[in-house]
Design an enzyme around this catalytic site. Structure first.
Site, short mmCIF file in Angstrom:
data_model
loop_
_atom_site.label_atom_id
_atom_site.label_comp_id
_atom_site.label_asym_id
_atom_site.label_seq_id
_atom_site.Cartn_x
_atom_site.Cartn_y
_atom_site.Cartn_z
N LYS A 14 0.91 -1.30 -0.04
CA LYS A 14 -0.11 -0.07 -0.01
C LYS A 14 0.79 1.16 0.16
O LYS A 14 0.51 2.25 -0.76
CB LYS A 14 -1.07 -0.08 1.24
CG LYS A 14 -1.86 -1.23 1.39
CD LYS A 14 -2.73 -1.13 2.54
CE LYS A 14 -2.08 -1.16 3.88
NZ LYS A 14 -1.32 -2.40 4.38
N ARG A 89 -9.19 1.15 8.61
CA ARG A 89 -8.93 -0.36 9.05
C ARG A 89 -10.02 -0.99 9.73
O ARG A 89 -9.80 -2.15 9.98
CB ARG A 89 -7.48 -0.07 9.95
CG ARG A 89 -6.21 -0.53 9.04
CD ARG A 89 -5.20 -0.25 10.03
NE ARG A 89 -3.89 -0.97 9.50
CZ ARG A 89 -2.98 -0.43 8.65
NH1 ARG A 89 -3.31 0.58 8.49
NH2 ARG A 89 -2.18 -1.19 8.61
N ARG A 128 11.95 -5.81 4.85
CA ARG A 128 11.85 -4.28 5.29
C ARG A 128 12.56 -4.01 6.71
O ARG A 128 13.29 -2.93 6.99
CB ARG A 128 10.49 -3.73 5.32
CG ARG A 128 10.34 -2.42 5.65
CD ARG A 128 8.89 -1.84 5.37
NE ARG A 128 7.89 -2.09 6.09
CZ ARG A 128 6.76 -1.89 6.10
NH1 ARG A 128 6.29 -1.26 4.93
NH2 ARG A 128 5.71 -2.48 6.96
N ARG A 134 11.87 -1.01 11.55
CA ARG A 134 10.64 -0.94 12.24
C ARG A 134 10.43 -1.90 13.10
O ARG A 134 10.43 -3.31 12.75
CB ARG A 134 9.45 -0.76 11.16
CG ARG A 134 8.95 0.74 10.51
CD ARG A 134 8.10 0.58 9.45
NE ARG A 134 6.94 0.02 9.97
CZ ARG A 134 5.70 -0.12 9.16
NH1 ARG A 134 5.70 0.64 8.07
NH2 ARG A 134 4.76 -0.67 9.69
N ARG A 146 -0.23 -9.06 13.35
CA ARG A 146 -0.87 -7.78 12.31
C ARG A 146 -1.77 -8.52 11.20
O ARG A 146 -2.79 -8.18 10.77
CB ARG A 146 0.36 -7.01 11.68
CG ARG A 146 0.91 -6.25 12.71
CD ARG A 146 2.27 -5.78 12.32
NE ARG A 146 2.29 -5.10 10.89
CZ ARG A 146 3.46 -4.75 10.44
NH1 ARG A 146 4.56 -5.14 10.78
NH2 ARG A 146 3.21 -4.07 9.31
P1 B4P Z 1 4.55 -1.40 2.42
O1 B4P Z 1 3.96 -0.98 1.13
O2 B4P Z 1 5.31 -0.44 2.92
O3 B4P Z 1 3.37 -2.03 3.06
P2 B4P Z 1 1.95 -1.64 3.72
O4 B4P Z 1 1.15 -2.44 3.40
O5 B4P Z 1 1.88 -0.19 3.38
O6 B4P Z 1 2.42 -1.35 5.13
P3 B4P Z 1 1.70 -1.80 6.71
O7 B4P Z 1 0.33 -2.13 6.71
O8 B4P Z 1 2.86 -2.57 7.30
O9 B4P Z 1 1.86 -0.39 7.47
P4 B4P Z 1 0.79 0.85 8.08
O10 B4P Z 1 1.98 2.02 8.03
O11 B4P Z 1 -0.16 0.87 7.17
O12 B4P Z 1 5.19 -2.86 1.69
C1 B4P Z 1 6.08 -3.34 2.87
C2 B4P Z 1 7.42 -4.01 2.20
O13 B4P Z 1 7.30 -4.80 1.01
C3 B4P Z 1 8.34 -2.66 1.88
O14 B4P Z 1 9.52 -2.90 2.33
C4 B4P Z 1 8.17 -2.61 0.34
O15 B4P Z 1 9.59 -2.18 -0.22
C5 B4P Z 1 8.20 -4.13 -0.06
N1 B4P Z 1 7.44 -4.16 -1.30
C6 B4P Z 1 6.16 -3.60 -1.64
N2 B4P Z 1 5.62 -4.11 -2.90
C7 B4P Z 1 6.76 -5.13 -3.29
C8 B4P Z 1 6.86 -5.92 -4.34
N3 B4P Z 1 6.01 -5.57 -5.57
N4 B4P Z 1 7.84 -6.94 -4.42
C9 B4P Z 1 8.56 -6.87 -3.43
N5 B4P Z 1 8.78 -6.01 -2.44
C10 B4P Z 1 7.71 -5.31 -2.17
O16 B4P Z 1 0.47 0.42 9.26
C11 B4P Z 1 1.37 0.19 10.69
C12 B4P Z 1 0.69 0.27 11.87
O17 B4P Z 1 -0.07 1.58 12.24
C13 B4P Z 1 -0.59 -0.81 11.94
O18 B4P Z 1 -0.05 -1.93 12.36
C14 B4P Z 1 -1.34 -0.23 13.39
O19 B4P Z 1 -0.79 -0.40 14.69
C15 B4P Z 1 -1.07 1.36 12.81
N6 B4P Z 1 -2.27 2.02 12.18
C16 B4P Z 1 -2.17 2.35 10.93
N7 B4P Z 1 -3.30 3.01 10.56
C17 B4P Z 1 -4.05 2.68 11.31
C18 B4P Z 1 -5.48 2.83 11.41
N8 B4P Z 1 -6.44 3.35 10.23
N9 B4P Z 1 -6.15 2.36 12.48
C19 B4P Z 1 -5.59 2.00 13.61
N10 B4P Z 1 -4.44 1.65 13.50
C20 B4P Z 1 -3.62 1.91 12.41
#
Ligand code: B4P
Length: 191
Positions: A14, A89, A128, A134, A146
């Site tokens: 995302k 979420r 990551r 992190r 998670r």
């Molecule tokens: P990302 O793109 O960074 O992953 P994400 O899905 O955005 O992140 P996540 O769900 O973990 O975190 P968030 O900040 O929202 O990709 C992960 C890795 O994969 C990266 O290293 C990237 O380079 C790699 N990658 C991506 N695409 C790839 C591909 N095609 N091939 C290979 N590698 C690839 O949330 C973090 C925390 O914040 C939650 O757990 C919660 O505690 C809190 N939180 C955030 N929003 C909230 C909400 N609305 N309500 C309640 N809690 C919340």
């Protein structure tokens, strides 16, 4: 204004895709994860309280993120729309977002859901952790929690949005560029 949700389990890409899409389509990228991590980095009272919840892989309270998003919507100007990343979420957050947008004469136009296999999610997060340090990516128990929290509390939003006719599944496997192409083609239909 055209508004998108980018949706999927932790590690589905995302954040990675949102940065690229926001730039390409002149959208304001709103990531609640980034906002919360900024609070932690700044050492605010809110950040201190939220960091222990996040490091366990739990969701922070709905009212915290709803308030953050409302403030950002009202302060964002001159964009083609919003790209909500990691928000909503829970179904309660979804209802709150719809109301927030409706009150301002807007709606959620499309929900883009990244489908990624479980083993690939874990692989990406572990990788990551090596680069970003992190805390929520370091521990396999927290990663599992998670993903479990996603299934229990976040996935029900898909059904909610499907009933509203805005659900768009996207294959989230492959290279970052391949997935970016799939998302871009889909979003172009609305812009
Ligand atoms: P990302 O793109 O960074 O992953 P994400 O899905 O955005 O992140 P996540 O769900 O973990 O975190 P968030 O900040 O929202 O990709 C992960 C890795 O994969 C990266 O290293 C990237 O380079 C790699 N990658 C991506 N695409 C790839 C591909 N095609 N091939 C290979 N590698 C690839 O949330 C973090 C925390 O914040 C939650 O757990 C919660 O505690 C809190 N939180 C955030 N929003 C909230 C909400 N609305 N309500 C309640 N809690 C919340």
């Amino acid at each position: 204004m055209v508004n998108f949700l980018i949706f999927g389990p932790p590690g589905s890409g995302k954040g990675t895709q949102s940065v690229k899409l926001a730039e390409k389509f002149n959208l304001t990228h709103l990531s609640t994860g980034d906002m919360l991590r900024a609070e932690i980095a700044a050492g605010t009272q809110l950040g201190i309280k939220m960091s222990s919840i996040m490091s366990k892989g739990e969701l922070v309270p709905d009212e915290v993120v709803i308030e953050m998003i409302a403030a950002k919507i009202d302060s964002s100007k001159d964009c083609a729309g919003f790209l909500f990343d990691g928000f909503p979420r829970t179904v309660a957050q979804t209802v709150a977002l719809e109301k927030m947008l409706n009150d301002r004469g807007m709606k959620i136009n499309s929900m883009l859901v990244l489908d990624v296999e479980h083993d690939e999610l874990v692989k990406r997060l572990v990788l990551r952790a090596e680069q970003s340090g992190r805390p929520d990516d370091k521990d396999p128990v927290v990663i599992k929690n998670r993903i479990d929290v996603y299934k229990a509390k976040t996935e029900p939003i898909i059904d909610y949005c499907r009933k509203r006719g805005i659900y768009q599944p996207i294959n989230g496997m492959g290279t970052i560029e391949d997935i970016f192409g799939r998302l871009s083609r889909n979003m172009k239909k609305y812009l």
